[in-house]
Design an enzyme around this catalytic site. Structure first.
Site, PDB file in Angstrom:
ATOM      1  N   SER A  23       0.833  -1.196   0.000  1.00 37.90           N
ATOM      2  CA  SER A  23       0.000   0.000   0.000  1.00 37.90           C
ATOM      3  C   SER A  23       0.870   1.250   0.000  1.00 37.90           C
ATOM      4  O   SER A  23       1.844   1.339   0.747  1.00 37.90           O
ATOM      5  CB  SER A  23      -0.886  -0.027   1.249  1.00 37.90           C
ATOM      6  N   HIS A  48      -1.291  -1.019  -4.209  1.00 34.86           N
ATOM      7  CA  HIS A  48      -2.585  -0.727  -3.572  1.00 34.86           C
ATOM      8  C   HIS A  48      -2.578   0.758  -3.212  1.00 34.86           C
ATOM      9  O   HIS A  48      -1.709   1.223  -2.463  1.00 34.86           O
ATOM     10  CB  HIS A  48      -2.708  -1.607  -2.321  1.00 34.86           C
ATOM     11  N   ASP A  50      -4.381   3.811  -1.380  1.00 43.37           N
ATOM     12  CA  ASP A  50      -5.368   4.115  -0.337  1.00 43.37           C
ATOM     13  C   ASP A  50      -5.860   5.550  -0.458  1.00 43.37           C
ATOM     14  O   ASP A  50      -5.167   6.488  -0.064  1.00 43.37           O
ATOM     15  CB  ASP A  50      -4.746   3.872   1.042  1.00 43.37           C
ATOM     16  N   MET A  52      -8.427   8.395   0.672  1.00 44.58           N
ATOM     17  CA  MET A  52      -9.271   8.714   1.838  1.00 44.58           C
ATOM     18  C   MET A  52      -9.819  10.131   1.722  1.00 44.58           C
ATOM     19  O   MET A  52      -9.099  11.042   1.307  1.00 44.58           O
ATOM     20  CB  MET A  52      -8.436   8.627   3.116  1.00 44.58           C
ATOM     21  N   HIS A  81      -8.129   1.592  -3.681  1.00 44.81           N
ATOM     22  CA  HIS A  81      -9.064   1.367  -2.571  1.00 44.81           C
ATOM     23  C   HIS A  81      -9.688   2.714  -2.217  1.00 44.81           C
ATOM     24  O   HIS A  81      -9.035   3.552  -1.589  1.00 44.81           O
ATOM     25  CB  HIS A  81      -8.276   0.761  -1.401  1.00 44.81           C
ATOM     26  N   MET A  83     -11.705   4.821  -0.142  1.00 47.11           N
ATOM     27  CA  MET A  83     -12.356   5.016   1.161  1.00 47.11           C
ATOM     28  C   MET A  83     -13.013   6.388   1.135  1.00 47.11           C
ATOM     29  O   MET A  83     -12.618   7.317   1.839  1.00 47.11           O
ATOM     30  CB  MET A  83     -11.302   4.907   2.280  1.00 47.11           C
ATOM     31  N   MET A 152     -11.751  -6.006   4.907  1.00 46.89           N
ATOM     32  CA  MET A 152     -10.919  -5.191   5.811  1.00 46.89           C
ATOM     33  C   MET A 152     -10.720  -5.941   7.131  1.00 46.89           C
ATOM     34  O   MET A 152     -11.681  -6.412   7.741  1.00 46.89           O
ATOM     35  CB  MET A 152     -11.595  -3.843   6.108  1.00 46.89           C
ATOM     36  N   ASP A 186      -6.962  -6.648   4.044  1.00 51.17           N
ATOM     37  CA  ASP A 186      -6.254  -5.368   4.200  1.00 51.17           C
ATOM     38  C   ASP A 186      -6.330  -4.920   5.649  1.00 51.17           C
ATOM     39  O   ASP A 186      -7.419  -4.699   6.183  1.00 51.17           O
ATOM     40  CB  ASP A 186      -6.944  -4.343   3.278  1.00 51.17           C
TER      41      ASP A 186
HETATM   42  C1  DX5 Z   1      -6.141   1.186   6.048  1.00 49.66           C
HETATM   43  C2  DX5 Z   1      -5.748   1.019   4.608  1.00 49.66           C
HETATM   44  C3  DX5 Z   1      -4.688   0.023   4.447  1.00 49.66           C
HETATM   45  C4  DX5 Z   1      -3.395   0.364   5.143  1.00 49.66           C
HETATM   46  C5  DX5 Z   1      -2.921  -0.896   5.764  1.00 49.66           C
HETATM   47  O1  DX5 Z   1      -7.165   2.089   6.146  1.00 49.66           O
HETATM   48  O2  DX5 Z   1      -6.839   0.639   3.808  1.00 49.66           O
HETATM   49  O3  DX5 Z   1      -4.454  -0.330   3.084  1.00 49.66           O
HETATM   50  O4  DX5 Z   1      -2.393   0.861   4.323  1.00 49.66           O
HETATM   51  O5  DX5 Z   1      -1.843  -0.624   6.581  1.00 49.66           O
HETATM   52  P1  DX5 Z   1      -1.304  -1.727   7.577  1.00 49.66           P
HETATM   53  O6  DX5 Z   1      -0.823  -2.884   6.725  1.00 49.66           O
HETATM   54  O7  DX5 Z   1      -0.191  -1.040   8.298  1.00 49.66           O
HETATM   55  O8  DX5 Z   1      -2.428  -2.128   8.461  1.00 49.66           O
HETATM   56 ZN    ZN Z   2      -6.348  -0.160   1.757  1.00 53.44          ZN
END
Ligand code: DX5
Ligand code: ZN
Length: 249
Positions: A23, A48, A50, A52, A81, A83, A152, A186
């Site tokens: 990620s 990946h 992320d 947000m 991903h 979010m 998740m 994840d």
């Molecule tokens: C969390 C993200 C993950 C995050 C995971 O909200 O969706 O992809 O990067 O990080 P670790 O592996 O440290 O839990």
């Molecule tokens: Zn993620």
């Protein structure tokens, strides 16, 4: 002749489990180009991303313009991903920026069938994501329309949280319902937890904070996770990898 990006996508689609996707969240954002180069050198099959929005999750990260800049420096597939509360509004922007797969949260999508179709109509892979409290039955009606399901194993928003093994029950249920479907997990994945995830049936592992180490040797950190993941896969007995596919890490 197929482009490098097309070749990488083909390899990713056919990659043998366990597939490890680091990620871009806990990386060094002052030097993302260097981080991507290190991950490429480590042999990863995809990244990946992320995304947000500070609304669906209590954190902010990056959006389409940033993804477009990363697309300019790598041919690795982008598994995005989202979010965010309103993924339908940003679908085109992320595809135009270079995303190859859009993972949208079942908790916010009102008409998943429509959105999944729109994503695929743009030539993109489509996935649904479920948070720890969301039952797997939220994705059950759409399994035929999905390229992957992302389970998740932490509440989304931050890296570095503890793996919640209670979600493994959902992985097992989805695996039983659709043996060939790519199931990603994840949150909290590292060399101590990866085997539990693959034993339950996960075929793709997102690795955030466990990827990054000061010496920049991500082949080593991801290799340890991959090794644990292979052990779990053997124990689980379900190895839905495809013959002839390249190793994921
Ligand atoms: C969390 C993200 C993950 C995050 C995971 O909200 O969706 O992809 O990067 O990080 P670790 O592996 O440290 O839990
Ligand atoms: Zn993620």
């Amino acid at each position: 002749m197929p482009s490098e990006r097309t070749e990488r996508l083909r390899a990713w689609d056919g990659a043998t489990a366990p597939l490890i996707t680091p990620s871009l969240l806990d990386c060094d954002f002052a030097e993302v180009g260097r981080e991507i180069a290190r991950l490429e050198a480590a042999g990863v099959a995809a990244l990946h991303l992320d995304v947000m929005d500070g609304h669906f999750v209590p954190n902010l990260s990056y959006g389409p313009p940033v993804v477009a800049d990363w697309r300019a420096v790598t041919d690795l597939p982008f598994d995005a991903h989202l979010m965010i509360s309103n993924p339908a509004e940003y679908l085109d922007a992320f595809v135009d920026a270079g995303a190859d797969s859009l993972l949208v949260h079942a908790e916010v999508v009102r008409k998943p069938a429509d959105l999944l179709r729109q994503i695929r109509d743009r030539g993109c892979r489509a996935g649904l994501v479920i948070n720890p409290p969301t039952p797997w039955t939220a994705v059950e009606p759409y399994l035929d329309q999905l390229d992957s399901v992302l389970v998740m194993s932490v509440m989304p928003g931050f890296g570095g949280q503890r793996f919640q093994e209670t979600v493994l029950e959902k992985v097992r249920a989805i695996r039983a319902a659709r043996p060939g479907l790519r199931i990603a997990i994840d949150g909290g994945i590292n060399a101590r937890t990866a085997d539990q995830a693959t034993e339950a049936g996960a075929t793709q592992l997102v690795v955030g904070s466990a990827t990054y180490r000061a010496d920049g040797n991500y082949a080593a950190s991801l290799g340890e996770v991959a090794e644990a993941a292979r052990r779990g896969l053997q124990r689980g007995g379900a190895a839905p990898g495809r013959a002839g596919a390249p190793p994921a890490v």
